[in-house]
Design a protein around this motif. Sequence first.
Motif, PDB file in Angstrom:
ATOM      1  N   LYS A  84       0.845  -1.337   0.019  1.00 14.78           N
ATOM      2  CA  LYS A  84      -0.006   0.052   0.223  1.00 14.78           C
ATOM      3  C   LYS A  84       0.886   1.437   0.074  1.00 14.78           C
ATOM      4  N   TYR A  85       2.133   1.097   0.313  1.00 16.37           N
ATOM      5  CA  TYR A  85       2.955   2.204   0.345  1.00 16.37           C
ATOM      6  C   TYR A  85       3.772   2.619  -1.222  1.00 16.37           C
ATOM      7  N   ASN A  86       3.266   1.936  -2.117  1.00 13.73           N
ATOM      8  CA  ASN A  86       3.949   2.096  -3.277  1.00 13.73           C
ATOM      9  C   ASN A  86       4.432   3.340  -3.922  1.00 13.73           C
ATOM     10  N   ALA A  87       3.352   4.239  -3.466  1.00  9.24           N
ATOM     11  CA  ALA A  87       3.954   5.775  -3.967  1.00  9.24           C
ATOM     12  C   ALA A  87       5.132   6.280  -3.188  1.00  9.24           C
ATOM     13  N   THR A  88       5.085   5.744  -2.070  1.00  8.96           N
ATOM     14  CA  THR A  88       6.463   6.108  -1.082  1.00  8.96           C
ATOM     15  C   THR A  88       7.649   5.564  -1.664  1.00  8.96           C
ATOM     16  N   ARG A  89       7.657   4.459  -2.090  1.00 10.95           N
ATOM     17  CA  ARG A  89       8.697   3.361  -2.621  1.00 10.95           C
ATOM     18  C   ARG A  89       8.946   4.148  -3.846  1.00 10.95           C
ATOM     19  N   LYS A  90       8.169   4.421  -4.759  1.00 17.10           N
ATOM     20  CA  LYS A  90       8.496   5.067  -5.990  1.00 17.10           C
ATOM     21  C   LYS A  90       9.295   6.154  -5.894  1.00 17.10           C
ATOM     22  N   LEU A  91       8.843   6.899  -4.840  1.00 20.94           N
ATOM     23  CA  LEU A  91       9.454   8.353  -4.489  1.00 20.94           C
ATOM     24  C   LEU A  91      10.855   8.226  -3.957  1.00 20.94           C
ATOM     25  N   VAL A  92      10.970   7.144  -3.192  1.00 17.11           N
ATOM     26  CA  VAL A  92      12.553   6.966  -2.607  1.00 17.11           C
ATOM     27  C   VAL A  92      13.350   6.518  -3.625  1.00 17.11           C
ATOM     28  N   LEU A  93      12.969   5.885  -4.720  1.00 15.71           N
ATOM     29  CA  LEU A  93      13.665   5.536  -5.843  1.00 15.71           C
ATOM     30  C   LEU A  93      14.498   6.724  -6.842  1.00 15.71           C
ATOM     31  N   ARG A  94      13.644   7.608  -6.638  1.00 19.44           N
ATOM     32  CA  ARG A  94      13.980   8.801  -7.373  1.00 19.44           C
ATOM     33  C   ARG A  94      15.442   9.279  -7.375  1.00 19.44           C
ATOM     34  N   GLY A  95      16.319   9.177  -8.266  1.00 19.27           N
ATOM     35  CA  GLY A  95      17.805   9.491  -8.319  1.00 19.27           C
ATOM     36  C   GLY A  95      18.732   8.528  -7.741  1.00 19.27           C
ATOM     37  N   VAL A  96      18.021   7.268  -7.876  1.00 14.91           N
ATOM     38  CA  VAL A  96      18.861   6.225  -7.265  1.00 14.91           C
ATOM     39  C   VAL A  96      19.995   5.886  -8.104  1.00 14.91           C
ATOM     40  N   ASP A  97      21.326   5.477  -7.397  1.00  9.40           N
ATOM     41  CA  ASP A  97      22.477   5.132  -8.201  1.00  9.40           C
ATOM     42  C   ASP A  97      22.590   3.455  -8.061  1.00  9.40           C
ATOM     43  N   GLY A  98      22.099   2.878  -7.068  1.00 10.31           N
ATOM     44  CA  GLY A  98      22.289   1.454  -6.710  1.00 10.31           C
ATOM     45  C   GLY A  98      21.193   1.068  -5.986  1.00 10.31           C
ATOM     46  N   ILE A  99      21.053  -0.392  -6.210  1.00  7.98           N
ATOM     47  CA  ILE A  99      19.949  -1.003  -5.435  1.00  7.98           C
ATOM     48  C   ILE A  99      20.381  -2.315  -4.814  1.00  7.98           C
ATOM     49  N   VAL A 100      20.019  -2.483  -3.722  1.00  9.99           N
ATOM     50  CA  VAL A 100      20.208  -3.920  -3.021  1.00  9.99           C
ATOM     51  C   VAL A 100      18.737  -4.556  -2.832  1.00  9.99           C
ATOM     52  N   PHE A 101      18.549  -5.512  -3.616  1.00 10.85           N
ATOM     53  CA  PHE A 101      17.093  -6.091  -3.546  1.00 10.85           C
ATOM     54  C   PHE A 101      17.488  -7.154  -2.497  1.00 10.85           C
ATOM     55  N   VAL A 102      16.529  -7.147  -1.136  1.00  8.43           N
ATOM     56  CA  VAL A 102      16.516  -7.896  -0.251  1.00  8.43           C
ATOM     57  C   VAL A 102      15.430  -8.873  -0.161  1.00  8.43           C
ATOM     58  N   ALA A 103      15.680 -10.255  -0.496  1.00  8.03           N
ATOM     59  CA  ALA A 103      14.509 -11.170  -0.756  1.00  8.03           C
ATOM     60  C   ALA A 103      14.565 -11.867   0.471  1.00  8.03           C
ATOM     61  N   ASP A 104      13.585 -12.286   1.041  1.00 10.09           N
ATOM     62  CA  ASP A 104      13.171 -13.095   2.023  1.00 10.09           C
ATOM     63  C   ASP A 104      13.334 -14.334   1.862  1.00 10.09           C
ATOM     64  N   ALA A 105      14.448 -15.170   2.543  1.00 11.54           N
ATOM     65  CA  ALA A 105      14.536 -16.683   2.044  1.00 11.54           C
ATOM     66  C   ALA A 105      13.352 -17.565   2.643  1.00 11.54           C
ATOM     67  N   MET A 106      12.515 -17.158   3.564  1.00 13.46           N
ATOM     68  CA  MET A 106      11.511 -18.080   3.923  1.00 13.46           C
ATOM     69  C   MET A 106      10.705 -18.399   2.731  1.00 13.46           C
ATOM     70  N   GLU A 107      10.421 -19.702   2.705  1.00 15.48           N
ATOM     71  CA  GLU A 107       9.437 -20.513   1.670  1.00 15.48           C
ATOM     72  C   GLU A 107       8.178 -19.590   1.356  1.00 15.48           C
ATOM     73  N   LYS A 108       7.534 -19.303   2.643  1.00 14.37           N
ATOM     74  CA  LYS A 108       6.230 -18.941   2.429  1.00 14.37           C
ATOM     75  C   LYS A 108       6.428 -17.134   1.842  1.00 14.37           C
ATOM     76  N   GLN A 109       7.535 -16.667   1.642  1.00 18.53           N
ATOM     77  CA  GLN A 109       7.587 -15.484   1.088  1.00 18.53           C
ATOM     78  C   GLN A 109       8.079 -15.384  -0.409  1.00 18.53           C
ATOM     79  N   ARG A 110       8.099 -16.719  -1.074  1.00 16.39           N
ATOM     80  CA  ARG A 110       8.456 -16.696  -2.255  1.00 16.39           C
ATOM     81  C   ARG A 110       7.813 -15.824  -3.453  1.00 16.39           C
TER      82      ARG A 110
END
Length: 201
Positions: A84-110
Amino acid sequence: MSFINLKDKVVQVKIVYYGPGRCGKTTNLEYINRTYRKQIMSEMVSLKTHGDRTLFFDFLPFDMGQIKGYDIKIQLYTVPGQVKYNATRKLVLRGVDGIVFVADAMEKQREKNIRSLNQLHENLQSYKESIFKIPLVMQYNKIDLKEHGIPILPTEVLDKDLNSRLKVPYFEASAITGYNVAATLKKIISSSVISIQKKLL
């Protein structure tokens, strides 16, 4: 694109930790904040909301030396995890130089991992950025949970789900214990700085 202050000869490098809710983005920054206190120039700002730990971002600049006579300042941000906070997520990405995508290794989060990565792709496109071109590192977090009997996805499955097309560097990690948190950070900083150097040439 990074913010370059020609007068003060400073390059600000913006790195964003992105991923599904409660995957460990804020925990990564809290660990970095504790471990690298001497290099950090300001307090970490963390806004916690009902049901999600980070509504806006954690902000954590620290000095990294120079590129071509310019001082480098790193700013670390996290995005809120909940959809529900996608608008904020998009805003934080403005002007980004690099991204760490943190994936949750728990099976139920696939499924949540896959949805979050697809959304990152869409959000970057809204800024005419490509997930295939921007410096990106995958972190497969919470692998320590296996020791506690919690079902986690094998790294091969996470890599197939999230990285088969991107083919970016990845780390198994535990943000709680600090395992590979620094390695992830060093890799995304070096990739981002190399990318900015090319633009500054």
